[in-house]
Design a protein around this motif. Structure first.
Motif, mmCIF file in Angstrom:
data_model
loop_
_atom_site.group_PDB
_atom_site.id
_atom_site.type_symbol
_atom_site.label_atom_id
_atom_site.label_comp_id
_atom_site.label_asym_id
_atom_site.label_seq_id
_atom_site.Cartn_x
_atom_site.Cartn_y
_atom_site.Cartn_z
ATOM 1 N N UNK A 135 0.771 -1.459 -0.046
ATOM 2 C CA UNK A 135 0.076 0.176 0.044
ATOM 3 C C UNK A 135 1.014 1.396 0.057
ATOM 4 N N UNK A 136 1.657 1.357 0.948
ATOM 5 C CA UNK A 136 2.602 2.860 0.887
ATOM 6 C C UNK A 136 3.475 2.763 -0.312
ATOM 7 N N UNK A 137 3.746 1.778 -1.033
ATOM 8 C CA UNK A 137 4.512 1.719 -2.193
ATOM 9 C C UNK A 137 3.764 2.245 -3.516
ATOM 10 N N UNK A 138 2.335 1.648 -3.356
ATOM 11 C CA UNK A 138 1.614 1.893 -4.528
ATOM 12 C C UNK A 138 1.269 3.354 -4.343
ATOM 13 N N UNK A 139 1.129 4.152 -3.161
ATOM 14 C CA UNK A 139 0.696 5.447 -3.011
ATOM 15 C C UNK A 139 1.950 6.300 -2.484
ATOM 16 N N UNK A 140 3.033 6.193 -3.011
ATOM 17 C CA UNK A 140 4.156 6.597 -2.915
ATOM 18 C C UNK A 140 4.729 7.768 -3.878
ATOM 19 N N UNK A 141 5.388 8.590 -3.399
ATOM 20 C CA UNK A 141 5.901 9.633 -4.421
ATOM 21 C C UNK A 141 7.394 9.906 -3.978
ATOM 22 N N UNK A 142 8.129 10.441 -4.862
ATOM 23 C CA UNK A 142 9.461 10.414 -4.489
ATOM 24 C C UNK A 142 10.414 11.406 -5.371
ATOM 25 N N UNK A 143 11.462 11.671 -4.972
ATOM 26 C CA UNK A 143 12.358 12.600 -5.640
ATOM 27 C C UNK A 143 14.005 12.033 -5.680
ATOM 28 N N UNK A 144 14.774 12.582 -6.577
ATOM 29 C CA UNK A 144 16.101 12.036 -6.329
ATOM 30 C C UNK A 144 17.069 13.212 -6.101
ATOM 31 N N UNK A 145 17.916 12.924 -5.322
ATOM 32 C CA UNK A 145 19.108 13.909 -5.067
ATOM 33 C C UNK A 145 20.448 13.100 -5.455
ATOM 34 N N UNK A 146 21.009 13.550 -6.312
ATOM 35 C CA UNK A 146 22.399 12.869 -6.765
ATOM 36 C C UNK A 146 22.038 11.408 -6.985
ATOM 37 N N UNK A 147 22.684 10.504 -6.344
ATOM 38 C CA UNK A 147 22.316 8.925 -6.313
ATOM 39 C C UNK A 147 21.727 8.515 -5.448
ATOM 40 N N UNK A 148 20.695 9.224 -4.839
ATOM 41 C CA UNK A 148 19.684 8.727 -3.780
ATOM 42 C C UNK A 148 18.140 8.912 -4.423
ATOM 43 N N UNK A 149 17.425 7.928 -4.246
ATOM 44 C CA UNK A 149 15.862 8.215 -4.453
ATOM 45 C C UNK A 149 15.152 8.307 -2.846
ATOM 46 N N UNK A 150 14.570 9.607 -2.500
ATOM 47 C CA UNK A 150 13.715 9.457 -1.287
ATOM 48 C C UNK A 150 12.245 9.419 -1.812
ATOM 49 N N UNK A 151 11.631 8.436 -1.010
ATOM 50 C CA UNK A 151 10.142 8.267 -0.982
ATOM 51 C C UNK A 151 9.203 8.697 0.161
ATOM 52 N N UNK A 152 7.972 8.992 0.096
ATOM 53 C CA UNK A 152 7.040 9.305 1.038
ATOM 54 C C UNK A 152 5.847 8.279 0.637
ATOM 55 N N UNK A 153 5.337 7.335 1.410
ATOM 56 C CA UNK A 153 4.158 6.755 1.109
ATOM 57 C C UNK A 153 3.068 6.435 2.225
ATOM 58 N N UNK A 154 1.918 6.830 1.700
ATOM 59 C CA UNK A 154 0.749 6.689 2.961
ATOM 60 C C UNK A 154 0.231 5.123 2.946
ATOM 61 N N UNK A 155 -0.431 5.128 4.132
ATOM 62 C CA UNK A 155 -1.243 3.691 4.265
ATOM 63 C C UNK A 155 -2.708 3.984 3.862
ATOM 64 N N UNK A 156 -3.181 4.942 3.368
ATOM 65 C CA UNK A 156 -4.803 5.204 3.253
ATOM 66 C C UNK A 156 -4.711 6.130 1.825
ATOM 67 N N UNK A 157 -5.566 5.600 0.874
ATOM 68 C CA UNK A 157 -5.804 6.268 -0.324
ATOM 69 C C UNK A 157 -6.290 7.780 -0.173
#
Length: 151
Positions: free
Chosen positions: A109-131
């Motif tokens: 669920x938090x993977x399907x609902x997540x958004x992210x961004x890239x900084x150099x060679x890293x990906x940061x994501x934030x995911x929720x547990x509710x639609x």
């Protein structure tokens, strides 16, 4: 003499390099509480199957934290790659779940609902547990706040 020592102190303060915040401190800085390492397990896969799937993205290391932001929990993650090219390739695929994984599991669920961004060679994501949190723009809000803290 006092002016000279004051100048030395100021130059030492200004010469100290500023390091980017760790993921955990950045999560805290955006106002989230109860930050703890995530221990979410797949529902339909073994740990080994999950690891093999993640290895396909060439992730060197991964940090995952659960945090309470307001009244709800979010999953914050940082994936580190060998280079920026691998990170760029991963970013459009951050919403994919492993094959055979139940799309209603605590991992999916938090993977399907997540958004992210890239900084150099890293990906940061934030995911929720509710639609409804994604529908209200909460995931994007915390993603944007996190981006300001880690850049």
């Amino acid at each position: 003499m006092k002016k000279f020592s004051l100048l030395i102190c100021l130059s030492l303060i200004l010469a100290v390099p500023v390091f980017p915040q760790t993921l955990k401190s950045a999560i805290s800085a955006i106002g989230c509480k109860q930050i703890k390492p995530s221990n979410i397990k797949p529902m339909s896969l073994t740990d080994q199957e999950l690891k093999q799937w993640l290895d396909g993205f060439k992730i060197q290391s991964k940090q995952s934290y659960l945090a309470k932001c307001g009244n709800y929990r979010y999953l914050f993650e940082a994936e580190t790659f060998v280079n920026e090219t691998e990170a760029r390739a991963r970013l459009p695929r951050i919403g994919e779940i492993p094959p055979k994984e139940n799309d209603k599991s605590d991992l999916a669920v938090p993977i399907l609902l997540r958004e992210g961004f890239r900084v150099k060679n890293k990906i940061y994501t934030v995911g929720a547990f509710a639609v409804f949190l994604e529908d209200q723009g909460q995931v994007r809000k915390f993603r944007d706040k996190l981006a300001k803290k880690v850049k």
